[in-house]
Design an enzyme around this catalytic site. Structure first.
Site, PDB file in Angstrom:
ATOM      1  N   LYS A 176       0.842  -1.214  -0.001  1.00  0.00           N
ATOM      2  CA  LYS A 176      -0.124  -0.046   0.057  1.00  0.00           C
ATOM      3  C   LYS A 176       0.901   1.321  -0.253  1.00  0.00           C
ATOM      4  O   LYS A 176       1.356   1.577   1.135  1.00  0.00           O
ATOM      5  CB  LYS A 176      -0.972   0.097   1.213  1.00  0.00           C
ATOM      6  N   GLU A 251       9.835   2.156  10.318  1.00  0.00           N
ATOM      7  CA  GLU A 251      10.906   3.163  10.324  1.00  0.00           C
ATOM      8  C   GLU A 251      10.065   4.190  10.396  1.00  0.00           C
ATOM      9  O   GLU A 251       9.281   4.627   9.304  1.00  0.00           O
ATOM     10  CB  GLU A 251      11.684   3.079   8.642  1.00  0.00           C
ATOM     11  N   CYS A 285      13.621  11.318   5.575  1.00  0.00           N
ATOM     12  CA  CYS A 285      13.721  11.006   7.088  1.00  0.00           C
ATOM     13  C   CYS A 285      15.068  11.087   7.659  1.00  0.00           C
ATOM     14  O   CYS A 285      15.018  11.305   8.794  1.00  0.00           O
ATOM     15  CB  CYS A 285      13.039   9.333   7.222  1.00  0.00           C
ATOM     16  N   GLU A 386      10.005  16.425  14.389  1.00  0.00           N
ATOM     17  CA  GLU A 386      10.337  16.273  12.866  1.00  0.00           C
ATOM     18  C   GLU A 386       9.309  17.248  12.110  1.00  0.00           C
ATOM     19  O   GLU A 386       8.157  17.163  12.226  1.00  0.00           O
ATOM     20  CB  GLU A 386       9.903  14.964  12.554  1.00  0.00           C
TER      21      GLU A 386
HETATM   22  O1  TXE Z   1       2.403   9.862   7.362  1.00  0.00           O
HETATM   23  P1  TXE Z   1       1.686   8.581   7.838  1.00  0.00           P
HETATM   24  P2  TXE Z   1       2.071  11.323   6.884  1.00  0.00           P
HETATM   25  C1  TXE Z   1       6.323  11.639   8.990  1.00  0.00           C
HETATM   26  C2  TXE Z   1       6.819  13.412   8.763  1.00  0.00           C
HETATM   27  C3  TXE Z   1       5.346  13.579   8.178  1.00  0.00           C
HETATM   28  C4  TXE Z   1       4.669  12.990   9.120  1.00  0.00           C
HETATM   29  C5  TXE Z   1       3.035  12.682   8.555  1.00  0.00           C
HETATM   30  O2  TXE Z   1       6.923  14.028   9.899  1.00  0.00           O
HETATM   31  O3  TXE Z   1       5.044  15.023   8.214  1.00  0.00           O
HETATM   32  O4  TXE Z   1       5.163  11.618   9.200  1.00  0.00           O
HETATM   33  O5  TXE Z   1       3.113  12.212   7.143  1.00  0.00           O
HETATM   34  C6  TXE Z   1      -0.269   5.140   6.028  1.00  0.00           C
HETATM   35  N1  TXE Z   1      -2.750   2.201   9.395  1.00  0.00           N
HETATM   36  N2  TXE Z   1       7.045  11.005   7.997  1.00  0.00           N
HETATM   37  O6  TXE Z   1       0.657  11.706   7.276  1.00  0.00           O
HETATM   38  O7  TXE Z   1       0.340   9.121   8.153  1.00  0.00           O
HETATM   39  C7  TXE Z   1      -0.496   6.204   5.011  1.00  0.00           C
HETATM   40  O8  TXE Z   1      -1.790   5.872   4.176  1.00  0.00           O
HETATM   41  C8  TXE Z   1      -2.115   1.671   8.371  1.00  0.00           C
HETATM   42  C9  TXE Z   1       8.223  10.180   8.036  1.00  0.00           C
HETATM   43  O9  TXE Z   1       1.794  11.355   5.179  1.00  0.00           O
HETATM   44  O10 TXE Z   1       2.647   8.059   8.593  1.00  0.00           O
HETATM   45  C10 TXE Z   1       0.615   6.147   4.311  1.00  0.00           C
HETATM   46  O11 TXE Z   1       0.723   5.090   3.311  1.00  0.00           O
HETATM   47  N3  TXE Z   1      -1.550   2.732   7.446  1.00  0.00           N
HETATM   48  C11 TXE Z   1       8.497   9.371   7.085  1.00  0.00           C
HETATM   49  C12 TXE Z   1       1.741   5.666   5.457  1.00  0.00           C
HETATM   50  O12 TXE Z   1       0.906   4.948   6.178  1.00  0.00           O
HETATM   51  C13 TXE Z   1      -1.564   3.887   7.746  1.00  0.00           C
HETATM   52  C14 TXE Z   1       8.010   9.382   5.521  1.00  0.00           C
HETATM   53  C15 TXE Z   1       2.475   7.010   6.002  1.00  0.00           C
HETATM   54  O13 TXE Z   1       1.459   7.745   6.435  1.00  0.00           O
HETATM   55  C16 TXE Z   1      -2.347   4.524   8.929  1.00  0.00           C
HETATM   56  C17 TXE Z   1       6.713  10.064   5.819  1.00  0.00           C
HETATM   57  C18 TXE Z   1      -2.962   3.280   9.589  1.00  0.00           C
HETATM   58  N4  TXE Z   1      -3.637   3.693  10.869  1.00  0.00           N
HETATM   59  C19 TXE Z   1       6.196  11.021   6.715  1.00  0.00           C
HETATM   60  N5  TXE Z   1      -2.376   5.721   8.998  1.00  0.00           N
HETATM   61  C20 TXE Z   1       9.722   8.589   7.031  1.00  0.00           C
HETATM   62  N6  TXE Z   1       9.802   7.771   7.887  1.00  0.00           N
HETATM   63  O14 TXE Z   1      10.536   8.766   6.142  1.00  0.00           O
HETATM   64  C21 TXE Z   1      -1.657   6.293   7.804  1.00  0.00           C
HETATM   65  N7  TXE Z   1      -1.117   4.918   7.142  1.00  0.00           N
END
Ligand code: TXE
Length: 490
Positions: A176, A251, A285, A386
């Site tokens: 996904k 991660e 990240c 972050e």
């Molecule tokens: O990430 P989410 P978001 C950090 C960065 C960013 C913040 C939020 O600070 O501003 O996270 O970003 C899926 N069950 N990073 O909102 O929500 C979602 O659909 C299962 C760090 O975009 O964590 C997407 O595919 N899945 C980072 C994925 O999780 C769920 C990179 C990431 O979304 C879910 C990006 C749930 N309950 C953002 N909720 C890194 N580590 O590199 C969401 N998703």
């Protein structure tokens, strides 16, 4: 179903629309235009995808490892064949420059090739139990059905860090991508199909985390969830997986310190600090978002970094003149702007940036300029949280101990950099830093062969390297008695 909607769900070997017909627009962050409309799955589609993966597991897990390695290599070949087109798609979807997208594809090709090689040479471990009649072997087997959830900053790269080892290990899976950036993963799944990956082995689901991601995780038929994304989302995924005792690998980003000592090579330090934090507009990240610099050079280094940052040309990633692109979405730009306002209210000194660009050519996109805050301290949320945007905070130190203490003063622990001309100090500091990767006189580089992952709240488990394959394997101990006799106990 309206015309032009991509049937972007791939379940059991066929491309499908969502069961309830839902769709989502995919936006180009460089100008706000709609680049595609894709099917948006619901819980029923998620369940169907997991069932397809479960059904495909017995035969895929029984394939010879050489066949799985061959499949990974074929996908790598096809990615190279379609490199330009997929890079263009990635740029339209994420906003990153074409050059960055092309580098991402070369990276994922190396990841497929690495796991093809590694899986093929893995051997059973023989255990000497001190009895020549006993053959004790530890063998590796695929863990089962895996749910692979990726974010939007490196859509193709981060899903491939999961898909390649899972495929090589003999797992079946449901991928996904982020709902914000689904397009390159659709292209990848097409290529996997073309390469001959059997129906049900690699399924693709699109949709929001709350509706469809959560349904994928909360499924008793799932053996493992691998997630890259935000820290709070990761925590809720771990909680949702717990009742099923599924394995979870997380991660979760970082708040990465970049330590610069006064004896560091000057030009490469300035270059690395700027690139380390402003590449991909800070949406990385492992971005070096906390500059921790020795007091004696701090004013000069900040001035040099600000001067370089102000020269960064940002624009549409398809324009070869652009050095960096926009933020990924309007919602994400709102978050970054809120952090800038917070930094100002906390008393950090704004040295550059901090306001949307005024160039009318950029008005429709989600651009935000490189922003530098000096005179920061650990009491500020701008230093501890972050922001995931082009924001550099500056803290100062006067001793090696203080530099280490500042570098470790974070709940995260993904990556850190240390720059010094003193090799003994470099080694001391690298060993003392509690981060999953430490770069010495370099920043932001990685290789498929070395593990990637975080200490602390940056997550658990590792991607890449041999451990990145082991995440998708169970270990089984097989004890064979070649001369069975009576035990003589009863
Ligand atoms: O990430 P989410 P978001 C950090 C960065 C960013 C913040 C939020 O600070 O501003 O996270 O970003 C899926 N069950 N990073 O909102 O929500 C979602 O659909 C299962 C760090 O975009 O964590 C997407 O595919 N899945 C980072 C994925 O999780 C769920 C990179 C990431 O979304 C879910 C990006 C749930 N309950 C953002 N909720 C890194 N580590 O590199 C969401 N998703």
């Amino acid at each position: 179903m309206s015309d032009g909607v991509q049937p972007a769900l791939f379940i059991d070997g066929t491309w499908r629309h969502a069961a309830d017909g839902a769709t989502r627009e995919v936006i180009n962050p460089a100008d706000g235009s709609v680049v595609a409309v894709v099917a948006e799955a619901g819980p029923a589609d998620a369940a169907a995808a997991v069932s397809a993966a479960r059904a495909a597991f017995p035969s895929w897990s029984a394939t010879a490892v050489a066949e799985r390695a061959e499949m990974c290599n074929r996908i790598a070949d096809l990615l190279l064949r379609d490199r330009d087109e997929i890079a263009r798609i990635e740029t339209l979807d994420t906003g990153k420059t074409l050059r960055e997208s092309q580098i991402d594809i070369d990276d994922v090709v190396s990841v497929f090739r690495f796991y093809a090689r590694l899986a093929a040479v893995q051997s059973d471990r023989l255990v000497d139990v001190g009895n020549p009649a006993i053959v004790s072997r530890v063998v590796r087997e695929p863990i089962g059905v895996c749910v692979l959830i990726a974010p939007w900053n490196y859509p193709l790269l981060q899903i491939v860090w999961k898909i390649a080892p899972a495929l090589a290990a003999g797992c079946t899976m449901v991928a996904k991508p982020s709902e914000v950036t689904p397009l390159s993963t659709i292209a990848l799944v097409r290529l996997a199909h073309e390469a001959g990956v059997p129906a049900g082995v690699l399924n693709l689901i699109q949709g929001s985390g709350a509706a469809v991601g959560a349904a994928l995780v909360d499924n008793a038929d799932v053996d493992m969830v691998s997630f890259t994304g935000g820290a709070s989302t990761g925590a809720s995924i771990a909680a949702a997986a717990a009742p099923h005792v599924s394995r979870v690998a997380l991660e979760l980003g970082g708040k990465n310190p970049h330590l610069v000592f006064a004896d560091a090579d000057w030009d490469s330090a300035v270059d690395a600090v700027v690139t380390g934090v402003f590449l991909h507009s800070g949406q990385v990240c492992s971005s070096g978002t906390r500059l921790i610099v020795e007091e004696s050079i701090a004013d000069d280094l900040v001035a040099a970094v600000v001067a370089r940052a102000e020269k960064i040309r940002f624009g549409n990633g398809l324009d070869p003149a652009s050095q960096t692109g926009p933020l990924v979405s309007t919602a994400h730009r709102d978050k970054v702007e809120a952090y800038v306002a917070l930094g100002i209210s906390e008393g950090a000194v704004l040295m550059t940036g901090g306001q949307r660009p005024t160039d009318p050519a950029l008005a429709a996109g989600y651009f935000y300029p490189p922003t530098v805050f000096d005179r920061c301290d650990r009491g500020m949320r701008i230093v501890t949280e972050e922001t995931f945007g082009p924001i550099l905070t500056v803290e100062r130190f006067t001793s090696e101990e203080q530099a280490i203490e500042l570098g470790n003063d974070t709940t995260y622990g993904l990556a850190a950099g240390v720059r010094t001309g003193d090799t003994a100090r470099a080694e001391r500091v690298a060993r003392a830093l509690r981060h999953g990767t430490v770069w010495v006189n370099d920043f932001g580089v990685y290789t498929a062969a070395a593990e990637w992952g975080g200490f602390g709240r940056s997550g658990n488990g590792r991607e890449l390297g041999p451990t990145g394959l082991a995440e998708y394997q169970e270990l089984k101990h097989i004890w064979t008695n070649t001369a069975p006799g009576e035990v003589g106990w009863f």
